[in-house]
Design a protein around this motif. Structure first.
Motif, PDB file in Angstrom:
ATOM      1  N   MET A   1       1.302  -1.364   0.292  1.00  0.00           N
ATOM      2  CA  MET A   1      -0.313   0.112   0.363  1.00  0.00           C
ATOM      3  C   MET A   1       0.934   1.105  -0.257  1.00  0.00           C
ATOM      4  O   MET A   1       0.413   2.224  -1.004  1.00  0.00           O
ATOM      5  CB  MET A   1      -0.534   0.052   1.490  1.00  0.00           C
ATOM      6  CG  MET A   1      -1.903  -1.040   1.399  1.00  0.00           C
ATOM      7  SD  MET A   1      -3.616  -0.634   0.915  1.00  0.00           S
ATOM      8  CE  MET A   1      -4.007  -0.318   2.086  1.00  0.00           C
ATOM      9  N   ARG A   2       1.960   1.019   0.639  1.00  0.00           N
ATOM     10  CA  ARG A   2       3.089   2.246   0.785  1.00  0.00           C
ATOM     11  C   ARG A   2       3.285   2.612  -0.761  1.00  0.00           C
ATOM     12  O   ARG A   2       3.197   3.729  -0.444  1.00  0.00           O
ATOM     13  CB  ARG A   2       3.653   1.815   2.110  1.00  0.00           C
ATOM     14  CG  ARG A   2       3.942   3.151   3.044  1.00  0.00           C
ATOM     15  CD  ARG A   2       4.781   2.707   4.202  1.00  0.00           C
ATOM     16  NE  ARG A   2       6.058   2.273   3.862  1.00  0.00           N
ATOM     17  CZ  ARG A   2       7.192   3.278   3.713  1.00  0.00           C
ATOM     18  NH1 ARG A   2       6.918   4.713   3.507  1.00  0.00           N
ATOM     19  NH2 ARG A   2       7.776   2.699   3.194  1.00  0.00           N
TER      20      ARG A   2
ATOM     21  N   ARG B   1       2.339   2.123  -3.463  1.00  0.00           N
ATOM     22  CA  ARG B   1       1.504   2.719  -4.271  1.00  0.00           C
ATOM     23  C   ARG B   1       1.585   4.073  -3.547  1.00  0.00           C
ATOM     24  O   ARG B   1       0.270   4.373  -4.017  1.00  0.00           O
ATOM     25  CB  ARG B   1       0.255   1.944  -4.592  1.00  0.00           C
ATOM     26  CG  ARG B   1       0.473   0.329  -4.704  1.00  0.00           C
ATOM     27  CD  ARG B   1       0.046  -0.348  -5.083  1.00  0.00           C
ATOM     28  NE  ARG B   1      -0.561  -0.129  -5.934  1.00  0.00           N
ATOM     29  CZ  ARG B   1      -1.929   0.172  -6.800  1.00  0.00           C
ATOM     30  NH1 ARG B   1      -2.745  -0.372  -6.159  1.00  0.00           N
ATOM     31  NH2 ARG B   1      -2.578   0.763  -7.311  1.00  0.00           N
TER      32      ARG B   1
ATOM     33  N   ALA C   1       0.143   5.079  -1.262  1.00  0.00           N
ATOM     34  CA  ALA C   1      -1.391   4.618   0.129  1.00  0.00           C
ATOM     35  C   ALA C   1      -0.968   4.769   1.268  1.00  0.00           C
ATOM     36  O   ALA C   1      -0.792   3.614   1.492  1.00  0.00           O
ATOM     37  CB  ALA C   1      -2.552   3.963  -0.641  1.00  0.00           C
TER      38      ALA C   1
ATOM     39  N   GLY D   1      -4.914  -0.702  -1.856  1.00  0.00           N
ATOM     40  CA  GLY D   1      -4.596   0.509  -2.527  1.00  0.00           C
ATOM     41  C   GLY D   1      -4.670   1.962  -3.656  1.00  0.00           C
ATOM     42  O   GLY D   1      -4.093   3.118  -3.322  1.00  0.00           O
TER      43      GLY D   1
END
Ligand code: GDP
Ligand code: MG
Length: 370
Positions: free
Chosen positions: A143-144, A146, A148, A327
């Protein structure tokens, strides 16, 4: 890969094709006017002729979230979003379940607990806390990667009878890299052989200095199984949240992040999203990653249909054209045409990334040359 012919590029710059050919000759490239050149060469020529490249993505189609800043006076406090990390079997799931039990409204609402990837509790003080149910380490980093950053606070669970294990250390590193504050929950203190002090000492080796060791990282002893000191943990979360001064504007078109998404047999594509700002409402038209849609229904973590969801609230969204990725950002837009335009554009861009670029891509590579 070739992206544009010299003639085409000359037309867009309102220059003579023969001048471009001459320029390339000087650079040692023998080309004819109808030949296609690659992107680097095209950009070189554009600069050489004193023009600027405007890409479609930057200006015409994409949504510029960063430019859309909320004024201070529109901001209201929002609940913290918490992710629990730690080594396998140290009690992440047990702690999530135990914390879920601290919700004072679950009973009244009469809803049945739904596992939608995130849930929100209201603790006795009236404060709310959102917990991400799924992430785990790889989801957290993915997620990070990406862009987000949904987590405000990480709870690092360490079993007091086991100590620091590989995934504990991995979690520490991810949390530090993300710059997210951490609370250490020393779990299983009910067990024989539990040695919380040893955990605190071992954490020093990884530059995690807890309060009990005169550091700044909050630590708390708990038992997820025996439900010991959950209030203590909740208090530390709320204290940390207060320090972070978490705020968002609830009165605007919503922006949310996809926590998880799937194709449901009966309901079609379903995404659990976490609202980051604004309020997501039934009937809203949105784009999410390469998909778009219109909110047909919103379902909360208690399985109840709700008319809207505000900042830090997790909710299931029905009414998508397809399944987005974790994400992905969901953005509410003015109308369906706009939603489709952005989704189509993103899909095309993703396709171009996957396939070798063909001359058909020139329109998206160079929209206008001024
Ligand atoms: P996860 O892999 O980190 O999600 O860990 P789980 O929540 O699945 O817990 C792993 C095992 O530890 C289970 O058998 C739990 O019942 C047990 N467990 C979790 N928390 C506690 C605790 O506070 N005390 C004791 N004695 N056992 C616990
Ligand atoms: Mg688990």
């Amino acid at each position: 890969p070739e992206v544009i012919t010299i003639q085409e590029l000359a037309n867009r710059m309102a220059e003579k094709g023969s001048d471009l050919v001459k320029s390339l000759f000087k650079l040692g490239m023998m080309v004819t006017i109808n030949e296609a050149i690659d992107q680097d060469t095209a950009e070189l020529l554009v600069e050489e002729f004193g023009h600027k490249i405007t890409r479609v993505s930057d200006s015409d189609v994409e949504i510029d979230h960063d430019a859309d800043v909320d004024a201070d006076e529109t901001m209201s406090p929002r609940a913290p979003v918490v992710t629990i990390m730690g080594h396998v079997d140290h009690g992440k799931t047990s702690l999530l379940d135990a914390l879920r039990g601290t919700d004072v409204v679950a009973g009244e609402a009469g809803g049945i607990t739904q596992h939608i990837g995130a849930y929100q509790v209201q603790v006795p003080s009236g404060d709310k806390i959102t917990f991400l149910d799924t992430p785990g380490h790889s989801a957290f980093t993915e997620m990070r990667a990406r862009g987000a950053n949904v987590t405000d606070i990480v709870i690092l669970v360490v079993a007091a009878d086991d100590g620091l294990m590989p995934q504990t250390i991995e979690a520490i590193n991810h949390t530090k890299a993300a710059g997210v504050p951490m609370i250490v929950a020393i779990n299983k203190v009910d067990k024989e052989g539990a040695n919380p002090q040893k955990i605190r000492e071992r954490l020093l080796e990884h530059e995690v200095i807890v309060e009990a060791m005169s550091g700044e990282v909050q630590d708390v002893e708990v038992s997820a199984l025996k439900k010991i000191n959950l209030e203590g943990l909740v208090d530390k979360i709320l204290l940390q949240a207060e320090l972070l001064e978490l705020k968002a504007n609830p009165d605007r078109a919503a922006e949310a992040v996809v926590i998880e998404a799937k194709l449901d047999k009966g309901r079609g594509p379903v995404a659990t999203v976490l609202v980051q700002r604004g309020t997501l409402k039934r009937g809203d038209i949105f784009v999410v990653g390469e998909q778009s849609g219109k909110v047909r229904a919103l379902i909360n973590d208690k399985g109840k249909q709700v008319p809207s969801a505000g900042p830090s609230e997790p909710v299931e969204v029905l009414g998508l054209t397809g399944v987005p990725s974790a994400g992905d950002k969901l953005t509410v837009v003015e109308n369906e045409q706009r939603a489709r335009e952005v989704a189509d554009y993103r899909r095309q861009k993703a396709l171009e990334k996957r396939t070798t670029m063909a001359p058909t891509n020139i329109d998206t590579m160079f929209s206008s040359l001024a």
